[in-house]
Design an enzyme around this catalytic site. Structure first.
Site, PDB file in Angstrom:
ATOM      1  N   ASN A  13       0.847  -1.185   0.000  1.00 10.46           N
ATOM      2  CA  ASN A  13       0.000   0.000   0.000  1.00 10.46           C
ATOM      3  C   ASN A  13       0.891   1.247   0.000  1.00 10.46           C
ATOM      4  O   ASN A  13       2.108   1.165   0.184  1.00 10.46           O
ATOM      5  CB  ASN A  13      -0.990  -0.005   1.166  1.00 10.46           C
ATOM      6  N   HIS A  14       0.287   2.410  -0.206  1.00 13.12           N
ATOM      7  CA  HIS A  14       1.075   3.635  -0.347  1.00 13.12           C
ATOM      8  C   HIS A  14       1.780   4.027   0.943  1.00 13.12           C
ATOM      9  O   HIS A  14       2.872   4.595   0.900  1.00 13.12           O
ATOM     10  CB  HIS A  14       0.206   4.785  -0.859  1.00 13.12           C
ATOM     11  N   ARG A  15       1.206   3.733   2.087  1.00 11.78           N
ATOM     12  CA  ARG A  15       1.878   4.042   3.346  1.00 11.78           C
ATOM     13  C   ARG A  15       3.184   3.240   3.453  1.00 11.78           C
ATOM     14  O   ARG A  15       4.217   3.767   3.856  1.00 11.78           O
ATOM     15  CB  ARG A  15       0.983   3.739   4.530  1.00 11.78           C
ATOM     16  N   ARG A  24      14.895   3.669   2.659  1.00  6.88           N
ATOM     17  CA  ARG A  24      15.905   3.124   1.746  1.00  6.88           C
ATOM     18  C   ARG A  24      16.606   4.177   0.909  1.00  6.88           C
ATOM     19  O   ARG A  24      17.538   3.868   0.178  1.00  6.88           O
ATOM     20  CB  ARG A  24      15.283   2.080   0.821  1.00  6.88           C
TER      21      ARG A  24
END
Length: 70
Positions: A13-15, A24
């Site tokens: 998901n976008h979260r 990262r």
């Protein structure tokens, strides 16, 4: 090691994507991982501008989000 091609499919998901991009692309991450997540971040920002509009790019593409929880 022999230059073989690998394809990877990842879904999240976008979260989760926002967290992974921020984590990262930090200065402590390996250079190759920063490069990959820099490309991912640019693609997601192009495709979903409303969700990633608060993303800013620091030095050597260190992505930071104004709002950590969306």
């Amino acid at each position: 090691p022999a230059g073989t091609v690998n394809n990877i499919i990842v879904s999240a998901n976008h979260r989760a994507w926002r967290y992974m991009i921020e984590a990262r692309s930090s200065a402590g991450a390996e250079e190759e991982i920063r490069d990959v997540f820099g490309l991912i971040a640019h693609q997601l920002q192009e495709r979903f501008p409303n969700i990633y509009q608060d993303m800013t790019e620091g030095k050597e593409f260190q992505a930071e989000f104004e709002f950590s929880k969306v």
